[in-house]
Motif scaffolding. Structure first.
Motif, PDB file in Angstrom:
ATOM      1  N   MET A   1       0.838  -1.210   0.000  1.00  0.00           N
ATOM      2  CA  MET A   1       0.000   0.000   0.000  1.00  0.00           C
ATOM      3  C   MET A   1       0.870   1.257   0.000  1.00  0.00           C
ATOM      4  SD  MET A   1      -2.954   1.152   2.707  1.00  0.00           S
ATOM      5  CE  MET A   1      -1.849   1.556   4.055  1.00  0.00           C
TER       6      MET A   1
ATOM      7  N   TRP B   1      -0.926   4.505  -0.468  1.00  0.00           N
ATOM      8  CA  TRP B   1      -1.812   5.654  -0.277  1.00  0.00           C
ATOM      9  C   TRP B   1      -2.260   5.724   1.179  1.00  0.00           C
ATOM     10  CZ3 TRP B   1      -5.513   5.806  -5.163  1.00  0.00           C
ATOM     11  CH2 TRP B   1      -4.729   5.974  -6.306  1.00  0.00           C
ATOM     12  N   HIS B   2      -1.469   6.388   1.989  1.00  0.00           N
ATOM     13  CA  HIS B   2      -1.765   6.505   3.416  1.00  0.00           C
ATOM     14  C   HIS B   2      -1.243   7.840   3.924  1.00  0.00           C
ATOM     15  CE1 HIS B   2       2.490   5.778   4.208  1.00  0.00           C
ATOM     16  NE2 HIS B   2       2.423   4.811   3.314  1.00  0.00           N
ATOM     17  N   THR B   3      -1.766   8.288   5.029  1.00  0.00           N
ATOM     18  CA  THR B   3      -1.266   9.515   5.661  1.00  0.00           C
ATOM     19  C   THR B   3      -1.444   9.448   7.166  1.00  0.00           C
ATOM     20  OG1 THR B   3      -1.428  11.942   5.765  1.00  0.00           O
ATOM     21  CG2 THR B   3      -3.486  10.753   5.421  1.00  0.00           C
TER      22      THR B   3
ATOM     23  N   ILE C   1      -4.037   6.937  11.490  1.00  0.00           N
ATOM     24  CA  ILE C   1      -3.578   6.806  10.101  1.00  0.00           C
ATOM     25  C   ILE C   1      -4.818   6.696   9.219  1.00  0.00           C
ATOM     26  CG2 ILE C   1      -2.306   5.357   8.463  1.00  0.00           C
ATOM     27  CD1 ILE C   1      -0.793   4.164  10.830  1.00  0.00           C
TER      28      ILE C   1
ATOM     29  N   CYS D   1      -6.022   5.520   5.354  1.00  0.00           N
ATOM     30  CA  CYS D   1      -5.478   4.802   4.196  1.00  0.00           C
ATOM     31  C   CYS D   1      -6.575   4.359   3.246  1.00  0.00           C
ATOM     32  CB  CYS D   1      -4.617   3.628   4.620  1.00  0.00           C
ATOM     33  SG  CYS D   1      -5.456   2.391   5.586  1.00  0.00           S
TER      34      CYS D   1
ATOM     35  N   ILE E   1       0.182  -2.342  10.069  1.00  0.00           N
ATOM     36  CA  ILE E   1       0.955  -1.629   9.055  1.00  0.00           C
ATOM     37  C   ILE E   1       2.422  -1.958   9.316  1.00  0.00           C
ATOM     38  CG2 ILE E   1       1.586   0.644   8.124  1.00  0.00           C
ATOM     39  CD1 ILE E   1      -1.322   0.422   7.822  1.00  0.00           C
TER      40      ILE E   1
ATOM     41  N   THR F   1      -2.389  12.340   1.338  1.00  0.00           N
ATOM     42  CA  THR F   1      -2.335  11.084   0.585  1.00  0.00           C
ATOM     43  C   THR F   1      -3.147  11.208  -0.695  1.00  0.00           C
ATOM     44  OG1 THR F   1      -2.789   8.687   0.616  1.00  0.00           O
ATOM     45  CG2 THR F   1      -4.343  10.069   1.797  1.00  0.00           C
TER      46      THR F   1
END
Lengths: 186, 186
Positions: free
Chosen positions: A40, A42-44, A53, A55, A75, B44
């Motif tokens: 993965m 696409w996470h922040t 988090i 995602c 994660i 993201t």
């Protein structure tokens, strides 16, 4: 080459130092007797206390249902030595293969969730799903990190960052600018 | 040293190649006669078509109200030569200083939004706020990129990635693994 990282508990409000630079992560999950792993990017980070988090995981991933049903995942932060595994995991689906077995990764028991940690990764963040309100519209999970483990050495992992089109950026050198920061902004 | 990037329009579904590796970005905004800039690391990619970005901006930032009221902003990608400006922008507040003036950055007219582009940055993504449902609870904006501009050269910008505690990672070398990918996963 596999590394045998020696890990310690990391305060959950400190995980941002590993996620904020944008590495590809491996998400491990368990539902009933089945485990799975997905790659993965696409996470922040969304907050550090509580440690949140966000995602993006679409329903096209086998992991989507496993995480949605179990309301948990881990994660894991892989380093560059696992790049071929990262790609192989992204190329295959858990509906057809046992990814721990196929990629010779070692599942370890977590402390707070049933999903397994991936032993060979630099760090492992145990997560619970805390908000599903954006799931139907945006496939966006909001997770809370409830326990974190990170290697003691090296201080910063050599992570891989996806640039699209099959190209990865390998994390480069560090520059300390600590003296330029206001203390409250560090 | 400032670079004079020659830019072209970039299809909005291609912006992920610049955002996904996790660079610090500069967010520019305009509300009435005022412009502002903030440094941001918590973002993201959420989709490529439509081109969506999710980002965390708290109400403690002067930019929060400007973006919420105007429902627009520009995500600009600075390169390492602007690192001191990135830090200075993070250390100061738009309530007290005109950041374009203080940091000698050049506002340029955007095509689809009123917020200004930052000329000195490698790329500029014009964004509209499309969902505010997570704003009150999580300070999370969902943006749609409506127009994108990116430098023609170099192919990949040398970006800065925040590691916390005043330390930045500078984007490192690239590795192409295109032959290992299934075409549909690129």
């Amino acid at each position: 080459m596999r590394r045998n990282y020696k890990k310690e508990n990391l305060p959950v409000d400190k995980i941002r130092k590993f996620l904020e630079p944008g590495p590809i992560v491996l998400v491990s999950s368990r539902w009933k007797d089945e485990t799975n792993i997905m790659s993965m990017g696409w996470h922040t980070v969304m907050e550090f206390s509580p440690s949140r988090i966000g995602c993006f995981i679409t329903g096209a991933n086998h992991s989507y249902d496993m995480i949605r049903k179990s309301r948990e995942c881990v994660i894991n932060i892989p380093t560059v030595n696992l790049l071929d595994e990262v790609i192989g995991i992204g190329n295959s689906t858990g509906t057809q293969v046992d990814k721990f077995r196929k990629f010779k990764l070692t599942p370890e028991e977590a402390d707070e969730v049933n999903a397994p940690l991936i032993k060979e990764c630099y760090a492992n963040f145990e997560c619970k799903v805390v908000d599903e309100s954006l799931l139907r519209k945006y496939s966006f999970f909001i997770l809370e990190v409830v326990k974190a483990h990170a290697a003691v050495y090296p201080k910063y992992p050599t992570t891989v960052h996806y640039r699209g089109e099959g190209v990865f950026m390998i994390s480069g050198k560090n520059i300390s600018k600590v003296r330029k920061f206001k203390p409250q902004n560090l």
